[in-house]
Motif scaffolding. Structure first.
Motif, PDB file in Angstrom:
ATOM      1  N   GLN A 289      10.484  -6.195   0.093  1.00  0.00           N
ATOM      2  CA  GLN A 289      11.740  -5.436   0.046  1.00  0.00           C
ATOM      3  C   GLN A 289      12.333  -5.268   1.441  1.00  0.00           C
ATOM      4  O   GLN A 289      11.599  -5.079   2.408  1.00  0.00           O
ATOM      5  CB  GLN A 289      11.478  -4.051  -0.532  1.00  0.00           C
ATOM      6  CG  GLN A 289      10.957  -4.087  -1.933  1.00  0.00           C
ATOM      7  CD  GLN A 289      11.159  -2.757  -2.624  1.00  0.00           C
ATOM      8  OE1 GLN A 289      12.275  -2.274  -2.771  1.00  0.00           O
ATOM      9  NE2 GLN A 289      10.070  -2.145  -3.022  1.00  0.00           N
TER      10      GLN A 289
ATOM     11  N   HIS B 151       5.901  -2.512   7.688  1.00  0.00           N
ATOM     12  CA  HIS B 151       4.796  -1.727   8.237  1.00  0.00           C
ATOM     13  C   HIS B 151       3.519  -2.580   8.247  1.00  0.00           C
ATOM     14  O   HIS B 151       3.489  -3.692   7.692  1.00  0.00           O
ATOM     15  CB  HIS B 151       4.633  -0.384   7.528  1.00  0.00           C
ATOM     16  CG  HIS B 151       4.336  -0.428   6.061  1.00  0.00           C
ATOM     17  ND1 HIS B 151       3.137  -0.864   5.556  1.00  0.00           N
ATOM     18  CD2 HIS B 151       5.083  -0.065   4.975  1.00  0.00           C
ATOM     19  CE1 HIS B 151       3.142  -0.755   4.246  1.00  0.00           C
ATOM     20  NE2 HIS B 151       4.330  -0.289   3.857  1.00  0.00           N
TER      21      HIS B 151
ATOM     22  N   ASP C  16      -1.827  -2.922  -4.616  1.00  0.00           N
ATOM     23  CA  ASP C  16      -0.920  -2.094  -5.418  1.00  0.00           C
ATOM     24  C   ASP C  16      -0.102  -2.916  -6.421  1.00  0.00           C
ATOM     25  O   ASP C  16       0.469  -2.360  -7.354  1.00  0.00           O
ATOM     26  CB  ASP C  16       0.019  -1.282  -4.496  1.00  0.00           C
ATOM     27  CG  ASP C  16       0.823  -2.138  -3.530  1.00  0.00           C
ATOM     28  OD1 ASP C  16       0.528  -3.346  -3.398  1.00  0.00           O
ATOM     29  OD2 ASP C  16       1.753  -1.611  -2.904  1.00  0.00           O
TER      30      ASP C  16
ATOM     31  N   ILE D 224      -4.359  -1.329   3.066  1.00  0.00           N
ATOM     32  CA  ILE D 224      -4.434  -0.721   4.390  1.00  0.00           C
ATOM     33  C   ILE D 224      -4.052   0.744   4.199  1.00  0.00           C
ATOM     34  O   ILE D 224      -3.101   1.048   3.477  1.00  0.00           O
ATOM     35  CB  ILE D 224      -3.475  -1.433   5.375  1.00  0.00           C
ATOM     36  CG1 ILE D 224      -3.839  -2.925   5.496  1.00  0.00           C
ATOM     37  CG2 ILE D 224      -3.459  -0.754   6.757  1.00  0.00           C
ATOM     38  CD1 ILE D 224      -5.222  -3.228   6.058  1.00  0.00           C
TER      39      ILE D 224
ATOM     40  N   LYS E  85      -2.601   4.881   0.556  1.00  0.00           N
ATOM     41  CA  LYS E  85      -2.214   3.588   1.131  1.00  0.00           C
ATOM     42  C   LYS E  85      -1.117   3.807   2.175  1.00  0.00           C
ATOM     43  O   LYS E  85      -0.302   4.726   2.040  1.00  0.00           O
ATOM     44  CB  LYS E  85      -1.751   2.606   0.042  1.00  0.00           C
ATOM     45  CG  LYS E  85      -0.349   2.802  -0.466  1.00  0.00           C
ATOM     46  CD  LYS E  85       0.189   1.567  -1.212  1.00  0.00           C
ATOM     47  CE  LYS E  85       1.654   1.843  -1.595  1.00  0.00           C
ATOM     48  NZ  LYS E  85       2.353   0.765  -2.204  1.00  0.00           N
TER      49      LYS E  85
ATOM     50  N   SER F 172       2.245   3.512   3.563  1.00  0.00           N
ATOM     51  CA  SER F 172       3.452   3.286   2.774  1.00  0.00           C
ATOM     52  C   SER F 172       4.660   3.856   3.497  1.00  0.00           C
ATOM     53  O   SER F 172       4.544   4.847   4.223  1.00  0.00           O
ATOM     54  CB  SER F 172       3.250   3.961   1.413  1.00  0.00           C
ATOM     55  OG  SER F 172       4.458   4.441   0.904  1.00  0.00           O
ATOM     56  N   LYS F 173       5.798   3.208   3.266  1.00  0.00           N
ATOM     57  CA  LYS F 173       6.993   3.671   3.974  1.00  0.00           C
ATOM     58  C   LYS F 173       7.425   5.059   3.497  1.00  0.00           C
ATOM     59  O   LYS F 173       8.118   5.762   4.204  1.00  0.00           O
ATOM     60  CB  LYS F 173       8.135   2.665   3.850  1.00  0.00           C
ATOM     61  CG  LYS F 173       8.619   2.426   2.447  1.00  0.00           C
ATOM     62  CD  LYS F 173       9.783   1.454   2.459  1.00  0.00           C
ATOM     63  CE  LYS F 173      10.296   1.185   1.067  1.00  0.00           C
ATOM     64  NZ  LYS F 173       9.407   0.317   0.269  1.00  0.00           N
ATOM     65  N   SER F 174       6.987   5.425   2.285  1.00  0.00           N
ATOM     66  CA  SER F 174       7.339   6.763   1.806  1.00  0.00           C
ATOM     67  C   SER F 174       6.181   7.752   1.997  1.00  0.00           C
ATOM     68  O   SER F 174       5.976   8.654   1.200  1.00  0.00           O
ATOM     69  CB  SER F 174       7.783   6.698   0.351  1.00  0.00           C
ATOM     70  OG  SER F 174       6.904   5.891  -0.398  1.00  0.00           O
TER      71      SER F 174
HETATM   72  N1  AQP Z   1      -0.820  -0.306   2.478  1.00  0.00           N
HETATM   73  C1  AQP Z   1      -0.758  -1.559   2.075  1.00  0.00           C
HETATM   74  N2  AQP Z   1      -1.843  -2.357   2.157  1.00  0.00           N
HETATM   75  C2  AQP Z   1      -1.797  -3.650   1.749  1.00  0.00           C
HETATM   76  N3  AQP Z   1      -0.691  -4.230   1.257  1.00  0.00           N
HETATM   77  C3  AQP Z   1       0.418  -3.475   1.150  1.00  0.00           C
HETATM   78  N4  AQP Z   1       1.671  -3.746   0.719  1.00  0.00           N
HETATM   79  C4  AQP Z   1       2.436  -2.629   0.831  1.00  0.00           C
HETATM   80  N5  AQP Z   1       1.705  -1.630   1.330  1.00  0.00           N
HETATM   81  C5  AQP Z   1       0.444  -2.117   1.547  1.00  0.00           C
HETATM   82  C6  AQP Z   1       2.105  -5.057   0.224  1.00  0.00           C
HETATM   83  O1  AQP Z   1       3.263  -5.432   0.933  1.00  0.00           O
HETATM   84  C7  AQP Z   1       4.039  -6.311   0.110  1.00  0.00           C
HETATM   85  C8  AQP Z   1       5.496  -5.960   0.162  1.00  0.00           C
HETATM   86  O2  AQP Z   1       5.647  -4.688  -0.397  1.00  0.00           O
HETATM   87  P1  AQP Z   1       7.022  -4.132  -0.903  1.00  0.00           P
HETATM   88  O3  AQP Z   1       8.148  -4.902  -0.417  1.00  0.00           O
HETATM   89  O4  AQP Z   1       6.921  -3.860  -2.359  1.00  0.00           O
HETATM   90  O5  AQP Z   1       7.017  -2.828  -0.147  1.00  0.00           O
HETATM   91  P2  AQP Z   1       6.638  -1.509  -0.777  1.00  0.00           P
HETATM   92  O6  AQP Z   1       5.567  -1.625  -1.820  1.00  0.00           O
HETATM   93  O7  AQP Z   1       7.924  -0.909  -1.175  1.00  0.00           O
HETATM   94  O8  AQP Z   1       6.030  -0.897   0.466  1.00  0.00           O
HETATM   95  P3  AQP Z   1       5.522   0.527   0.427  1.00  0.00           P
HETATM   96  O9  AQP Z   1       5.480   1.016   1.783  1.00  0.00           O
HETATM   97  O10 AQP Z   1       4.267   0.547  -0.388  1.00  0.00           O
HETATM   98  O11 AQP Z   1       6.723   1.228  -0.337  1.00  0.00           O
HETATM   99  P4  AQP Z   1       6.681   2.488  -1.223  1.00  0.00           P
HETATM  100  O12 AQP Z   1       6.366   3.604  -0.316  1.00  0.00           O
HETATM  101  O13 AQP Z   1       8.093   2.519  -1.768  1.00  0.00           O
HETATM  102  O14 AQP Z   1       5.620   2.253  -2.276  1.00  0.00           O
HETATM  103  C9  AQP Z   1       3.451  -6.221  -1.288  1.00  0.00           C
HETATM  104  O15 AQP Z   1       2.709  -7.384  -1.562  1.00  0.00           O
HETATM  105  C10 AQP Z   1       2.533  -5.031  -1.227  1.00  0.00           C
HETATM  106  O16 AQP Z   1       1.424  -5.158  -2.081  1.00  0.00           O
END
Ligand code: AQP
Length: 332
Positions: free
Chosen positions: A9, A16, A149, A186, A195, A197-199
Motif C-alpha cells: 500500500q 516501515h 498477517d 517483525i 506486529k 505497523s503503521k497504525s
Molecule cells: N510487522 C510486519 N512484519 C512482517 N511483515 C509485515 N508486513 C506488514 N507489517 C509487517 C507485510 O508488508 C507487506 C505490505 O503490507 P501492506 O501494504 O498491507 O501494509 P500494511 O499491512 O497496511 O502495513 P501495516 O503497517 O501492517 O498497516 P496497518 O497498520 O494498516 O495494518 C505485506 O506483505 C505485509 O504482510
C-alpha cells in the motif's frame, strides 16, 4: 519460471521495517528466479480515506522505494494497481463468489474495523481481501511473498480458486503463500507482542525507512527488552531481544547463533548501539536512492507505464477467460 505476485500500500509515505523485512526483501530476491509481478496497491489504499494529492505523491514514493530496495524493471514487472482495470473487474466476480460469513472471518478486517469504529469503516475495507484474491488470481501466481498477517487472505484465495475451478472448469492457478519463518512478523520496538505497523499505538516502536537515520537509531536504542540480562533468541520469553536479533541478523546476514556468541556476557546496550549503527548504514543509502528516483518523476512514471502494459497483457487474458466461463455475452 514460476510466477509470483505481491503488492504494497502507498498509504504511509514511508515503508516501515516490517514491510521491508517481511515482504519487499523477498520480492527483490524472487525476481531472480521467478516471473515476478509487484504492484503499488492504490485501490486498497482507498479502503480508508485518503487525501488525493497525498495519495498521488505517496504512490510515486512507494514505487521509488521499491526501486531503491532493489527491484529492477528489467527483471520484474512493477506497476500501479489502478493502471490495470482488470483488478476491479475480477474483484467484482470474486465478491459474488465469496460468502458473507467467510469474509466476516478475516481477522485483519476485524482488527482494523475495531480500531476505526463501525461508523467509519467502509464496505471496501470489508471486501479488500476479496480484491486481493482477484489481484493474485489475475496473474495465475504460484506464490505470494507476504508477511504472516496476510496468510489468512492467501488461504481464502485458495478456497476461491478451488471453488471457481470446480464450478466453471479449470481457470486459476492455485497460489501458495511464500512466508519466510524468520521475518514473517517483525514486532513493534516498544511493544514486542504487537506486529510493527503503521497504525501502531506509539510512533516510537515503528522504524520508518525514510525517517532521518538518527531518528531510527534512537528508536533502536530505546527498544523495550526485558529484565533479564542474557542476549539470547527466545521468542516466547524474550520477545524484545529476539526481535532485535532477527532484525540484526537479517540486515547483516549474520546468523542468530553467531550473534548470540558475539554478545555473550555483554549488556543489552551493546547490542542496541551496534544495531543502531547497522540501521543507519541500511537506511542512509536507501533514502538517498529513493530520493534519486523521486527527483526524476518522468523516468519513474515511464517505468510504471511499461509495467502496467506488461501486467495488463496477462490480466486481460485471465479476465477474458473468466468472463467466458461465467457465461457473459462477448462484446462485439
Ligand atoms: N510487522 C510486519 N512484519 C512482517 N511483515 C509485515 N508486513 C506488514 N507489517 C509487517 C507485510 O508488508 C507487506 C505490505 O503490507 P501492506 O501494504 O498491507 O501494509 P500494511 O499491512 O497496511 O502495513 P501495516 O503497517 O501492517 O498497516 P496497518 O497498520 O494498516 O495494518 C505485506 O506483505 C505485509 O504482510
Amino acid at each position: 519460471r514460476p510466477r509470483v505476485l505481491s503488492g504494497i500500500q502507498p498509504t504511509a509515505g514511508s515503508f516501515h521495517l516490517g514491510n521491508y523485512l517481511g515482504a519487499v526483501r523477498q520480492w527483490v530476491a524472487l525476481q531472480e528466479s521467478h516471473d515476478a509481478f509487484y504492484m503499488v496497491v492504490d485501490l486498497h489504499a482507498i479502503t480508508v480515506p485518503q487525501d488525493p494529492a497525498e495519495l498521488r505523491s505517496n504512490t510515486r514514493i512507494a514505487a521509488a522505494q521499491l526501486l531503491a530496495a532493489g527491484l529492477d524493471p528489467e527483471r520484474c514487472t512493477l506497476f500501479v494497481q489502478s493502471h490495470v482495470p482488470e483488478h476491479a473487474q475480477l474483484g467484482w466476480v470474486m465478491n459474488c463468489l465469496t460468502g458473507f460469513g467467510e469474509a466476516s472471518r478475516m481477522t485483519q478486517f476485524k482488527d482494523k474495523a475495531a480500531k476505526q469504529g463501525a461508523d467509519r469503516t467502509s464496505v471496501g475495507l470489508f471486501t479488500y481481501p476479496i480484491l486481493q484474491i482477484a489481484d493474485i488470481l489475475l496473474y495465475q501466481a504460484h506464490q505470494v511473498p507476504v508477511g504472516e498477517d496476510q496468510r489468512q487472505h492467501i488461504e481464502l484465495t485458495r478456497d476461491l480458486a478451488e471453488r471457481f475451478n470446480s464450478r466453471y472448469g479449470d481457470t486459476f492457478t492455485m497460489p501458495a503463500p511464500y512466508i519466510l519463518k524468520e521475518t514473517a512478523k517483525i514486532y513493534d520496538l516498544q511493544d514486542p507482542s504487537a506486529k510493527m505497523s503503521k497504525s501502531a499505538a506509539s510512533p516510537k516502536g515503528l522504524i520508518n525507512l525514510l525517517d532521518e537515520p538518527k531518528v531510527s537509531a534512537k528508536k533502536v536504542k530505546s527498544a523495550v527488552t526485558d529484565t533479564d540480562t542474557v542476549i539470547r533468541y527466545d521468542a516466547e520469553n524474550k520477545p524484545g531481544v529476539s526481535n532485535l536479533l532477527t532484525i540484526y541478523s537479517t540486515l547483516t546476514g549474520t546468523s542468530i547463533p553467531e550473534l548470540e556468541q558475539k554478545y555473550e556476557g555483554k549488556m543489552y546496550g551493546a547490542l542496541k548501539t551496534d544495531l543502531a549503527e547497522v540501521m543507519v548504514d541500511f537506511v542512509t543509502p536507501f533514502r538517498d536512492r529513493t530520493q534519486e528516483y523521486l527527483d526524476d518523476p518522468e523516468t519513474l512514471d515511464a517505468i510504471l507505464a511499461k509495467g502496467a502494459e506488461k501486467a495488463r497483457a496477462v490480466a486481460a487474458e485471465t479476465l477474458a477467460t473468466t468472463y467466458d466461463r461465467l457465461g457473459f455475452l462477448p462484446a462485439k
